[in-house]
Design an enzyme around this catalytic site. Structure first.
Site, PDB file in Angstrom:
ATOM      1  N   ARG A  65     -13.446 -58.488  17.031  1.00 27.23           N
ATOM      2  CA  ARG A  65     -12.089 -59.251  17.048  1.00 27.23           C
ATOM      3  C   ARG A  65     -11.526 -59.341  15.828  1.00 27.23           C
ATOM      4  O   ARG A  65     -10.396 -59.827  15.643  1.00 27.23           O
ATOM      5  CB  ARG A  65     -12.624 -60.677  17.619  1.00 27.23           C
ATOM      6  CG  ARG A  65     -13.166 -60.618  19.260  1.00 27.23           C
ATOM      7  CD  ARG A  65     -13.623 -62.267  19.325  1.00 27.23           C
ATOM      8  NE  ARG A  65     -14.183 -62.059  20.617  1.00 27.23           N
ATOM      9  CZ  ARG A  65     -13.296 -62.556  21.680  1.00 27.23           C
ATOM     10  NH1 ARG A  65     -12.217 -63.236  21.828  1.00 27.23           N
ATOM     11  NH2 ARG A  65     -14.238 -62.638  23.003  1.00 27.23           N
ATOM     12  N   GLY A  80     -27.312 -58.398  18.391  1.00 23.66           N
ATOM     13  CA  GLY A  80     -26.990 -58.952  17.297  1.00 23.66           C
ATOM     14  C   GLY A  80     -27.210 -60.528  17.061  1.00 23.66           C
ATOM     15  O   GLY A  80     -26.655 -61.266  18.222  1.00 23.66           O
ATOM     16  N   MET A 102     -19.061 -59.995  10.893  1.00 23.85           N
ATOM     17  CA  MET A 102     -18.586 -58.584  11.500  1.00 23.85           C
ATOM     18  C   MET A 102     -18.360 -58.936  12.943  1.00 23.85           C
ATOM     19  O   MET A 102     -19.259 -59.276  13.573  1.00 23.85           O
ATOM     20  CB  MET A 102     -19.330 -57.348  11.285  1.00 23.85           C
ATOM     21  CG  MET A 102     -19.730 -57.096   9.744  1.00 23.85           C
ATOM     22  SD  MET A 102     -18.375 -55.576   9.526  1.00 23.85           S
ATOM     23  CE  MET A 102     -18.643 -55.443   7.801  1.00 23.85           C
ATOM     24  N   SER A 103     -17.314 -58.562  13.464  1.00 23.72           N
ATOM     25  CA  SER A 103     -16.949 -58.722  15.008  1.00 23.72           C
ATOM     26  C   SER A 103     -15.750 -57.647  15.234  1.00 23.72           C
ATOM     27  O   SER A 103     -14.943 -57.460  14.451  1.00 23.72           O
ATOM     28  CB  SER A 103     -16.386 -60.185  15.197  1.00 23.72           C
ATOM     29  OG  SER A 103     -15.922 -60.232  16.479  1.00 23.72           O
ATOM     30  N   LYS A 135     -25.453 -62.571  15.734  1.00 24.89           N
ATOM     31  CA  LYS A 135     -24.362 -63.469  15.573  1.00 24.89           C
ATOM     32  C   LYS A 135     -23.871 -64.148  17.055  1.00 24.89           C
ATOM     33  O   LYS A 135     -23.540 -65.243  17.331  1.00 24.89           O
ATOM     34  CB  LYS A 135     -23.153 -62.506  15.277  1.00 24.89           C
ATOM     35  CG  LYS A 135     -21.762 -63.172  15.352  1.00 24.89           C
ATOM     36  CD  LYS A 135     -20.580 -62.338  14.831  1.00 24.89           C
ATOM     37  CE  LYS A 135     -20.108 -61.311  16.017  1.00 24.89           C
ATOM     38  NZ  LYS A 135     -19.486 -62.028  16.889  1.00 24.89           N
ATOM     39  N   ASP A 136     -24.470 -63.373  18.096  1.00 25.87           N
ATOM     40  CA  ASP A 136     -24.312 -63.993  19.579  1.00 25.87           C
ATOM     41  C   ASP A 136     -25.634 -64.500  19.670  1.00 25.87           C
ATOM     42  O   ASP A 136     -26.360 -64.213  20.767  1.00 25.87           O
ATOM     43  CB  ASP A 136     -24.010 -62.845  20.402  1.00 25.87           C
ATOM     44  CG  ASP A 136     -22.592 -62.041  20.096  1.00 25.87           C
ATOM     45  OD1 ASP A 136     -21.752 -62.837  20.209  1.00 25.87           O
ATOM     46  OD2 ASP A 136     -22.588 -60.890  19.850  1.00 25.87           O
ATOM     47  N   LEU A 162     -16.401 -50.335  17.663  1.00 22.02           N
ATOM     48  CA  LEU A 162     -17.694 -50.632  16.684  1.00 22.02           C
ATOM     49  C   LEU A 162     -17.587 -50.955  15.244  1.00 22.02           C
ATOM     50  O   LEU A 162     -16.600 -50.425  14.695  1.00 22.02           O
ATOM     51  CB  LEU A 162     -18.462 -49.363  16.804  1.00 22.02           C
ATOM     52  CG  LEU A 162     -19.012 -48.702  17.905  1.00 22.02           C
ATOM     53  CD1 LEU A 162     -20.020 -47.586  17.763  1.00 22.02           C
ATOM     54  CD2 LEU A 162     -19.980 -49.733  18.776  1.00 22.02           C
ATOM     55  N   HIS A 168     -22.809 -53.212  14.664  1.00 21.23           N
ATOM     56  CA  HIS A 168     -23.353 -52.372  15.601  1.00 21.23           C
ATOM     57  C   HIS A 168     -24.141 -51.104  15.160  1.00 21.23           C
ATOM     58  O   HIS A 168     -25.218 -50.687  15.654  1.00 21.23           O
ATOM     59  CB  HIS A 168     -21.974 -51.447  16.560  1.00 21.23           C
ATOM     60  CG  HIS A 168     -21.444 -52.381  17.201  1.00 21.23           C
ATOM     61  ND1 HIS A 168     -19.859 -53.054  16.933  1.00 21.23           N
ATOM     62  CD2 HIS A 168     -21.577 -53.509  18.319  1.00 21.23           C
ATOM     63  CE1 HIS A 168     -19.495 -53.903  17.791  1.00 21.23           C
ATOM     64  NE2 HIS A 168     -20.553 -54.096  18.581  1.00 21.23           N
TER      65      HIS A 168
END
Length: 283
Positions: free
Chosen positions: A187, A147, A184-185, A149-150, A33, A37
């Site tokens: 990864r 999110g 933010m990720s 982002k995706d 997280l 998240h």
């Protein structure tokens, strides 16, 4: 916060919540997280009586086994963050509980599986659709939070909900960024400090394109080239795709006619880590 690993136990617990007419908001995650998240958890808790979150690293959505094996696992810190953010119920099944046998079925997403992420990660969105469908059936939330982002995953899930008549409202929450602009990720944990600094240029390239479009009024092709030329300065960044698309369908556009909202979508590698980002532009 209570932690549950059994599907049956989760259903029993949620049945009691729904008997009390408690609204349920759901946030699916794969763990590792970050503040992105946490923002989803907080919004779900603010808008619902009960916030349910899941942590499940779904093997079906990884088309690269190495990527699956390298996905960061940090259960204890994740549970602490979930609890502090206001999560009421954390669902953490293992693979044997969630998939007693590996599913034989696949879900054909259609066009969304052929463009952007779909074109570069075969089978990914079928795996996403299966895990999300199962989670929706198990939890039966009124709202589910994802999110932005995706952006393509959100589009896939909205299509899934619409075509399969899930009585669930899908909420897309804003991208949370580091001070550098890097999205933010989970990864990002695999990047060195230098890699993170370099990766911040991915968002800067999207901002270059936004300026080209909104202030300089250049063509779609010229704006795209401006973004690519900016990234070409950084040999550490390997661009997989950089596309300007209609924000509603995610189909590539060649001109702005009839468009009111577009999105610039990118996937790129830094230090061998695949990163995605996007920027929605109102015309």
């Amino acid at each position: 916060m209570i932690s549950i690993t059994s599907i049956q136990q989760l259903r029993l617990h949620l049945a009691e919540e729904k008997r009390k007419n408690h609204s349920v908001g759901f946030v699916p995650t794969m763990g590792a997280l970050h503040r992105g998240h946490i923002s989803l958890i907080k919004q779900a808790k603010a808008e619902n009586t009960v916030c349910v979150a899941s942590i499940f690293v779904n093997p079906l959505q990884f088309n690269n086994p190495e990527d699956f094996n390298k996905y960061p696992i940090q259960r204890e810190s994740d549970m602490k963050l979930m609890s502090e953010a206001g999560c009421d119920i954390l669902f953490m099944p293992d693979v044997a509980e969630f998939y007693p046998t590996r599913p034989n079925m696949k879900i054909d997403i259609g066009l969304l599986d052929q463009i952007l992420e779909g074109a570069h990660r075969p089978g990914h969105f079928s795996g996403v659709a299966i895990v999300v469908s199962k989670l929706f059936h198990i939890i039966e939330p009124g709202k589910a939070y994802f999110g932005q982002k995706d952006i393509q995953q959100v589009a896939v899930i909205r299509q899934l909900v619409s075509e399969l008549n899930f009585p669930i409202e899908i909420i897309a929450c804003p991208i949370i960024r580091e001070e550098s602009g890097l999205a933010m990720s989970s990864r990002n944990m695999r990047l060195s400090a230098q890699g993170k600094a370099v990766a911040a240029n991915i968002y800067k390239a999207l901002s270059v394109i936004e300026k080209q479009i909104k202030q300089d009024k250049v063509t779609v092709s010229d704006a795209q080239h401006a973004g690519k030329n900016y990234l070409n300065q950084f040999k550490e960044i390997e661009v997989e795709y950089l596309e300007i698309v209609a924000a509603d369908t995610l189909e590539a556009i060649t001109e702005y006619a009839d468009q009111t909202k577009i999105a610039v979508c990118i996937a790129a590698y830094v230090e061998g880590v695949r990163l995605i980002d996007n920027l929605v532009i109102i015309l």
